[in-house]
Scaffold this motif. Sequence first.
Motif, PDB file in Angstrom:
ATOM      1  N   LEU A   1       0.996  -1.205   0.120  1.00 31.48           N
ATOM      2  CA  LEU A   1       0.047   0.071  -0.037  1.00 31.48           C
ATOM      3  C   LEU A   1       1.010   1.359   0.069  1.00 31.48           C
ATOM      4  O   LEU A   1       1.461   1.604   1.023  1.00 31.48           O
ATOM      5  CB  LEU A   1      -1.033  -0.066   1.327  1.00 31.48           C
TER       6      LEU A   1
ATOM      7  N   ALA B   1     -10.978   0.467  -1.403  1.00 31.39           N
ATOM      8  CA  ALA B   1     -10.385   0.119  -0.195  1.00 31.39           C
ATOM      9  C   ALA B   1     -10.679  -1.154   0.346  1.00 31.39           C
ATOM     10  O   ALA B   1      -9.773  -2.120   0.633  1.00 31.39           O
ATOM     11  CB  ALA B   1     -10.529   1.079   1.100  1.00 31.39           C
ATOM     12  N   GLN B   2     -11.953  -1.653   0.030  1.00 30.01           N
ATOM     13  CA  GLN B   2     -12.542  -2.946   0.349  1.00 30.01           C
ATOM     14  C   GLN B   2     -11.794  -4.104  -0.719  1.00 30.01           C
ATOM     15  O   GLN B   2     -11.626  -5.035  -0.185  1.00 30.01           O
ATOM     16  CB  GLN B   2     -13.940  -3.112   0.161  1.00 30.01           C
ATOM     17  N   GLU B   3     -11.726  -3.754  -1.932  1.00 29.80           N
ATOM     18  CA  GLU B   3     -11.008  -4.679  -2.903  1.00 29.80           C
ATOM     19  C   GLU B   3      -9.476  -4.657  -2.507  1.00 29.80           C
ATOM     20  O   GLU B   3      -8.884  -5.830  -2.600  1.00 29.80           O
ATOM     21  CB  GLU B   3     -11.200  -4.019  -4.329  1.00 29.80           C
ATOM     22  N   TYR B   4      -8.922  -3.489  -2.210  1.00 29.47           N
ATOM     23  CA  TYR B   4      -7.586  -3.792  -1.453  1.00 29.47           C
ATOM     24  C   TYR B   4      -7.473  -4.624  -0.443  1.00 29.47           C
ATOM     25  O   TYR B   4      -6.455  -5.617  -0.340  1.00 29.47           O
ATOM     26  CB  TYR B   4      -6.957  -2.269  -1.284  1.00 29.47           C
ATOM     27  N   LEU B   5      -8.371  -4.402   0.489  1.00 29.17           N
ATOM     28  CA  LEU B   5      -8.334  -5.488   1.934  1.00 29.17           C
ATOM     29  C   LEU B   5      -8.427  -6.970   1.176  1.00 29.17           C
ATOM     30  O   LEU B   5      -7.868  -7.950   1.711  1.00 29.17           O
ATOM     31  CB  LEU B   5      -9.269  -5.045   2.783  1.00 29.17           C
ATOM     32  N   GLN B   6      -9.288  -7.127   0.546  1.00 26.94           N
ATOM     33  CA  GLN B   6      -9.666  -8.617   0.046  1.00 26.94           C
ATOM     34  C   GLN B   6      -8.261  -9.195  -0.591  1.00 26.94           C
ATOM     35  O   GLN B   6      -7.936 -10.209  -0.434  1.00 26.94           O
ATOM     36  CB  GLN B   6     -10.802  -8.543  -1.061  1.00 26.94           C
ATOM     37  N   ASP B   7      -7.767  -8.263  -1.422  1.00 28.54           N
ATOM     38  CA  ASP B   7      -6.417  -8.686  -2.031  1.00 28.54           C
ATOM     39  C   ASP B   7      -5.495  -9.067  -0.947  1.00 28.54           C
ATOM     40  O   ASP B   7      -4.512  -9.810  -0.996  1.00 28.54           O
ATOM     41  CB  ASP B   7      -5.998  -7.754  -2.966  1.00 28.54           C
ATOM     42  N   ALA B   8      -5.200  -7.977  -0.274  1.00 25.47           N
ATOM     43  CA  ALA B   8      -4.194  -8.125   0.784  1.00 25.47           C
ATOM     44  C   ALA B   8      -4.301  -9.389   1.691  1.00 25.47           C
ATOM     45  O   ALA B   8      -3.315  -9.966   2.370  1.00 25.47           O
ATOM     46  CB  ALA B   8      -4.149  -6.951   1.738  1.00 25.47           C
TER      47      ALA B   8
ATOM     48  N   VAL C   1      -8.310   0.855 -11.400  1.00 23.35           N
ATOM     49  CA  VAL C   1      -9.042   1.432 -10.031  1.00 23.35           C
ATOM     50  C   VAL C   1      -9.312   0.488  -9.109  1.00 23.35           C
ATOM     51  O   VAL C   1     -10.278  -0.453  -9.515  1.00 23.35           O
ATOM     52  CB  VAL C   1      -9.961   2.461 -10.443  1.00 23.35           C
ATOM     53  N   LEU C   2      -9.305   0.644  -7.845  1.00 19.34           N
ATOM     54  CA  LEU C   2      -9.731  -0.443  -6.786  1.00 19.34           C
ATOM     55  C   LEU C   2     -10.125   0.497  -5.879  1.00 19.34           C
ATOM     56  O   LEU C   2      -9.814   1.297  -5.139  1.00 19.34           O
ATOM     57  CB  LEU C   2      -8.404  -1.008  -6.350  1.00 19.34           C
TER      58      LEU C   2
ATOM     59  N   LEU D   1     -11.059   6.013  -3.834  1.00 13.46           N
ATOM     60  CA  LEU D   1     -11.479   7.438  -3.034  1.00 13.46           C
ATOM     61  C   LEU D   1     -10.575   8.510  -3.253  1.00 13.46           C
ATOM     62  O   LEU D   1     -10.808   9.836  -3.340  1.00 13.46           O
ATOM     63  CB  LEU D   1     -11.592   6.957  -1.454  1.00 13.46           C
TER      64      LEU D   1
END
Lengths: 170, 170, 170
Positions: free
Chosen positions: A20, A154-161, A151-152, A133
Amino acid sequence: MECLKNNSGDNIAGKKLSLLLFSCEYDKALAALILANSALEMKMTVNIFCAFWGLCLLRDPNKISAEEKTAWEKMFGLVAPQGADELPLSRLNLAGLGKAMLQEMMKDHDSPDLNDFLHNAQKKGANFFACKLSLDVMGFELEELLPGVEVLTAQEYLQDALTADIQLFI
Amino acid sequence: MECLKNNSGDNIAGKKLSLLLFSCEYDKALAALILANSALEMKMTVNIFCAFWGLCLLRDPNKISAEEKTAWEKMFGLVAPQGADELPLSRLNLAGLGKAMLQEMMKDHDSPDLNDFLHNAQKKGANFFACKLSLDVMGFELEELLPGVEVLTAQEYLQDALTADIQLFI
Amino acid sequence: MECLKNNSGDNIAGKKLSLLLFSCEYDKALAALILANSALEMKMTVNIFCAFWGLCLLRDPNKISAEEKTAWEKMFGLVAPQGADELPLSRLNLAGLGKAMLQEMMKDHDSPDLNDFLHNAQKKGANFFACKLSLDVMGFELEELLPGVEVLTAQEYLQDALTADIQLFI
């Protein structure tokens, strides 16, 4: 290196590095991209989620636009760094002198510069994402960023992380 | 988003996000709380351990006290940011102008502000912890912080982070 | 602490904490070393990979040398902090005043200072690594660092971090 010995049995290829990138400092972006390139050379998957100032790394200096922006967004777009070359140092920047010094020292050691690391990472398959955002709030358009950026949320980032083997906030 | 495809089978609810909030910058706290709120909306557990400057986010501006403090602690309590509204930007703060600009841009996009994100996270069940050593050294009392905050040692933070699925230092 | 209850069954001894110390600020190094000491007291393995400014923590102020260095490297070696005592605060440094204030407050609470935490971590078995690329670019020699530090590439750091239970970028 004895203290690292328990790595030997690991299968590294296919593991995932999730970064991130929040900051837009030249040296921090350099750290992120050196990690990314090193991971890619070991066949790891590399996903870089750029949020807030981290978006500045992805700005294409040839595509900065002021169309359809509010006054604040135009002003902000001007004062925020416009792409990899414009990022300042996090320390000893000294109005650019410290950064020039670091760049000279990197040249002396035949080290690639930030733009080289960025393009190498893209060529080797790093996935670059822009935080939705942050794009909205800062008034950047996807068209102003380097090609290939997705584009992603924050929820998609967390899912990936959640499925990554190393997660770092830089 | 092809590169993210291996997430689909995951059960996200119940996973844990552990944030160590060290910084007191407005934008970094915003990043932490946007991640926290996003994780909570996916039914993840969110534990935020505030240490050093990160404690400033938890200060209740209506409860700042100078009682039973040494001269250093009183002075420090005055110059350190007193709650979410007083946090500065990490970049382009420009004596508050850059922060005001960011806040205007957030308002233009109907985005909640830092205080909203903080209260939403509390309402949705994020757990906020204050680092014991930081409290001691900086001379803050638990009574000066927002309600609901618990005190934790660094060892207790580590024990908790060991069982987290995502750990970030912000 | 109810929200932490799912830790109880864990076997903590032998788990690994991996820190990538990028920053050279006094307070951030303090955070890293407090985590390191806490983890070591719980019999965890602690590996600290110092890169870029993080190398400054490992500089031995009695061994700074200008031999065989380019002009840039000599200048850089002079302006970059020379060891733990010279690291500035990340906030409110106020030309050293804020740092002196923090140090007084730590003394008032009988808290060890940064150098104590550093030496304790070494004594208890933390492994300190210096990033090879950073050493090269910044012109630091391994001989100028504290004894016991080993050199590691970014790939070796990643391999090690892959087997860590907590990975943080500080």
